[in-house]
Each structure stands twice: as structure tokens, then as C-alpha cells.
Design a protein around this motif. Sequence first.
Motif, PDB file in Angstrom:
ATOM      1  N   VAL A 198     -79.343 -74.098 -28.435  1.00  0.00           N
ATOM      2  CA  VAL A 198     -79.429 -73.984 -27.160  1.00  0.00           C
ATOM      3  C   VAL A 198     -78.230 -73.125 -26.264  1.00  0.00           C
ATOM      4  N   ARG A 204     -77.460 -72.025 -20.777  1.00  0.00           N
ATOM      5  CA  ARG A 204     -78.317 -72.697 -20.062  1.00  0.00           C
ATOM      6  C   ARG A 204     -77.697 -74.110 -19.244  1.00  0.00           C
ATOM      7  N   THR A 205     -76.646 -74.254 -19.871  1.00  0.00           N
ATOM      8  CA  THR A 205     -75.621 -75.709 -19.142  1.00  0.00           C
ATOM      9  C   THR A 205     -74.762 -75.141 -18.031  1.00  0.00           C
ATOM     10  N   SER A 210     -75.492 -82.982 -18.981  1.00  0.00           N
ATOM     11  CA  SER A 210     -76.730 -83.997 -19.187  1.00  0.00           C
ATOM     12  C   SER A 210     -77.981 -82.968 -19.261  1.00  0.00           C
ATOM     13  N   ARG A 211     -77.722 -81.554 -18.845  1.00  0.00           N
ATOM     14  CA  ARG A 211     -78.724 -80.380 -18.897  1.00  0.00           C
ATOM     15  C   ARG A 211     -79.025 -80.341 -20.527  1.00  0.00           C
ATOM     16  N   CYS A 249     -79.309 -82.271 -23.129  1.00  0.00           N
ATOM     17  CA  CYS A 249     -80.243 -83.072 -23.739  1.00  0.00           C
ATOM     18  C   CYS A 249     -81.455 -83.758 -22.646  1.00  0.00           C
ATOM     19  N   HIS A 250     -81.203 -83.261 -21.328  1.00  0.00           N
ATOM     20  CA  HIS A 250     -82.151 -83.878 -20.219  1.00  0.00           C
ATOM     21  C   HIS A 250     -82.043 -85.258 -20.236  1.00  0.00           C
ATOM     22  N   ALA A 251     -80.801 -85.842 -20.509  1.00  0.00           N
ATOM     23  CA  ALA A 251     -80.650 -87.262 -20.131  1.00  0.00           C
ATOM     24  C   ALA A 251     -79.211 -87.326 -19.705  1.00  0.00           C
ATOM     25  N   HIS A 252     -78.837 -88.491 -19.113  1.00  0.00           N
ATOM     26  CA  HIS A 252     -77.494 -88.782 -18.532  1.00  0.00           C
ATOM     27  C   HIS A 252     -76.477 -88.718 -19.662  1.00  0.00           C
ATOM     28  N   VAL A 306     -74.198 -88.774 -25.071  1.00  0.00           N
ATOM     29  CA  VAL A 306     -75.411 -89.090 -24.883  1.00  0.00           C
ATOM     30  C   VAL A 306     -75.737 -90.125 -25.525  1.00  0.00           C
TER      31      VAL A 306
END
Length: 589
Positions: free
Chosen positions: A205, A209-210, A247-248, A250-253, A316
Motif C-alpha cells: 500500500v 494513501r494513508t 484506520s485508512r 485496512c479500512h477498519a478502526h 487492527v
Amino acid sequence: MASDGRPVEQDDSDPVMEDGRVYRNPTEVQMNQIVLPCHANHRQELSVGQLLKWMDSTACLSAERHAGCPCVTASVDDIHFEHTISVGQVLNIKAKVNRAFNSSMEVGIEVSCEDLYKNQYWKVCQAFATFVARSTGQEKIHLKQLAPGTHREQVEYSVAAERRRMRLRHVDLMKDLLSSAAFQTGVSVGVSDAEGQDEDREEEVPAERTRVESVELVLPTHANHQVNTFGGQIMAWMENVATIAASRLCHAHATLRTIDMFHFRGPSQVGDRIILKAIINNTFKNSSMEVGVCAEAYQGEEPLRHINSAFMMFEVLDEEGRPRPLPPIRPEPLHGRRRYKEAIARKKIRLDRKYIISCEQTEVPLSVPWDPSNQVYLSYNNVFALKMLAGRNSWILSSKKNNVGLYTLEENQTLCFRIESQVNVPAARAFLLLSDLSRRNEWDKNYKRSEMILQVDEDDLIYHVLTPSVTQGGKVQDFILLASRRPPCDTGDPYVVALRSVTLPTHPPTDDYNRGEVLCAGFTIYEVSESVSKISYYNQTNPGVLPYIATDIAGLSSSFCSTFLLCGQYLMENRTEPSVLSSSVTTPL
């Protein structure tokens, strides 16, 4: 919380003094808060940002209670969050000044969680914050010294000076590690492997992007009584953008586990715009990631002012609360690669701190491998362990002869001993002589030879020590000992010579000797008067050390007395003679 995760009972009762009065530290401040939905995140858990604000406020009030004037947050040491706090539970924060220096002071902060319905308590985290007193006039601030009132406060007071020393050396340690050839080689291999595209590797990644950037306007509600932005508010904003960046990926908190030291580089004020930037620097195989975050301030068209930087470790979690594997990060060119490498270095330092400092003494192996990147923490642990041992209040006098006392202490199935006497030698001179282990064989029959093999720095040296065999016809024992020497930080402090075993790749165990290990030993030297000092020698025994002192402790001999009398004679004979540390030093590793 217990080490196995169980909640524990909490004893908040204040100690009772000998005269029957209940003791309460005059700098102690407590905060108790019920966690409401407005304090929580979407998981109904207390936001770490809110927790940091409350911790900073409580610690600041404690610092100002001691200083009697306004104080500002200078830094906060690493924080490891052991437990989350849910809505409806009670948060308990205690803060008190551990030690005051010239214009700065260390404040210890303890955070626990209370479940009112189950009558259970959990430890959440512990932190040490440094606050600086600010003068309201032209006069220079010089803080009054603390007078520890309990045994625990005395220990914290003593160790605070060593923690301060470690903080001041942290930046240099990071630079040394990044510039070391071994680290550069290892990182280069890691980066090239990360860049290799193979079928078994998850797609990387891009770090870009983060990236997160946010701006906050400092309002009066964000400021303290000095019209400066609360340090806790800055930390809360930084935690917010760092959580978004994490969180960005893995698209999870993401769940915050550890924060590296916050260091405030300058103040901000009402009317400032605070620019907050965050980006993932690296992900690791243990399912954790490091997020770098910085805060900058400006007003109008002035240039940005760097307020703070921090590095936060996130995980995560899956539905069962276990860390999820994370995809690898592809760093940006130039600064991204630098941050990627620095994250690896910080992880190494973080593991050293946790492995060497944070563990219980019984969990630390007797001999820890020494290398330049962990020497600061080994040295800290060495001095800390000796001060903790010396600070125990349950020593029992086993025997006394010719004004030389032998004391013992049994604790956690470990036997410790202390040998103590006064000598007519100035404390500074006694410290210089006793810290030179290359001359110890002149008075201690248990030292056949002691050779300095590495001078780490001005205060820390590593020796190769030979001692006679405990059994007739047995092998000579050898030890690799780190000697950490510390002069007093303030009047009333002792001189300290702390000893512990380490391992060196240049001096592995051999068939010629039986390699021994020392967990904690050394001297404390107090100044009784200008010409008299009180010398105490401590040793936390293990099976390899116990035979040397067992007959004395059992009352079958008094060799401890004759050895310490020889020590006093040696000090008297050399009280004016220059003592030069051995110059046979190998090249630093």
C-alpha cells in the motif's frame, strides 16, 4: 490488572505514619471521571485523546502545586496502554511530583479503571511527564526540593535522576543507531525485499494513501490559565489524525497501543492555527504499524512553528480481539524512505526499552546482550535495579563485627545481602577507588583479576572478571560485568556503582572458565562528613553467587568482615593517591 489479565483489588489507603497521622503527599492530585458517551469512540471505549487531556491536566495541577507558579508540559515519556475503558466505567488518575530539579520536575502519573458494579480495578497505563516552571516576573525559577515521605516515594525520587539522564540521551542514541553500519546493512536488505514483487507477497500500500492533514483553531476553551494551548489538547488532536491514518490502511478502526515520547518544542496560543499531519511510516510482521504525526502552528502569514512530533503504534483487531495481519507499506522516495528506516530503528529501541526496563526483574535474563543501541537502557536498568534493592525497607541485621554489618533480605524467593561500614575517606574519593574494578583484586580475595575490555562512555564500562572456583579443583569462574558509575545528582544523594552481567560477542563463554552471572550488585556511598563516608555493598544472589557468602549468612564464618576491613584499609592507603582507570580498552563495537 494482573499479569495474566485478571482484574486485581486496589488499595487506595494512604500510609499511616509512626505518630498515627495519615500521610498524604502534598503534591498529589487525583481526578475521577465517569466515562460518558461524549468521551467515547464508536466502540464505546474512552477516546485516548480524551484520556491524554485528563492526564495532562492532572499532572499540570500537581506540578503547579509544588512549584507555586504556572507550569508547562515539556515532554511525556512512552505510554503503553494495557487496558481499554468502557462507557460507564470510572477513570482514576493520580499524579504527584517525583523529583524537582532546577526549573523542571518529573511528575508520575498512574491511571486505573474501576467497574463500580463488579468492584474490580484495572491498571490502564503509567506515565512520567516533565514540566517546566514559568516565572511570572524577571526572577529566575529555582524549585524547592522534595522530601520523600514513604519508601516508595524515596525509590521514585532516587530513580527519577536516572530517567532524566536517559531522556537527555535519547536523541543521540537514535542518531548513533541510524548511522551504525550493521543497522544500515540490515535495513537496506529489508527495503530491497519489500520492493521485490513476488506471488506470495501481499500487494504493498503506498504510504501516501494513508496521509492525513487537518487544521484546528485554538480557541479560549483549548487554552490554560496562561493562554497557552493545553499540552493535553495538542496530544489529543495528534492522536485523532494518527488514528485516521492508521484506520485508512485496512479500512477498519485501529487501536492505539503505545505512544513514543511526546516532546514539546514550543508553545502555541489562542488564535493559532494548528496544522496536524500524520502518515504511516512502516508496518511490521507482528501486525503493528507506526504512525508518525506532527503539529505545527502559525498566525497570519508567519512561517510554521514546529510544536510537537510523536510516533504511535497501532493494531487492527478482528472480531475476536486478535491483531490482524497488515499489508506492507511502500515508502515514498526520499523522506518516505528516511521515515521507513527510522521506524525500524525506533522499533528496535522500543523493544529494548520494553525488554530491559519494563519487565519485572524476575522476567529479565541474568545476562542481556550488550550493543550500542541498547546500552542506554541496560545502564538505566543497572542503576535502577541497584537503587530499588538499596531502597528496600525490610533488611534484617544478620551479624555485626568490628563495625561491619551483614544484612539479609528474602523477597520473592530471592536472597539478597548488604555489607555496610563507615570509613574515614571522603565519599568522592571512595567512589573513584571503588568504581575502578581493575583494582578490586587488591582488597577482595574473590577477585583474581578484573580487566576493563570496553569503555562505553565516561560513566559506563565493561569488565572481564575472574573469580576463584567455589569447589576444590573446579574451574575458575569468569563474569562479563557492566559497571555503571553515577555521582550524586543533588545534595544527599549517594554515589552509585552498579554492576550486572551482560554478554559480548567478542567475549563468549569458553571451556577454560565457568561463566558466572550477576543480576544486581554494587555500591552506594553516602557522605557522612567531609572526611567520612558510609559504604554499602549489595548483591542479589543466584546459585552461582550464593556459595561465596553462604557460610557468612549462616553464621559459620565472618569473611565478609575481613573483606570489608581490607576494603577500608585499601581506601585509607589510597585516599590521596591518584586512581587511574585501566587504559586497555578495546575498540567500541
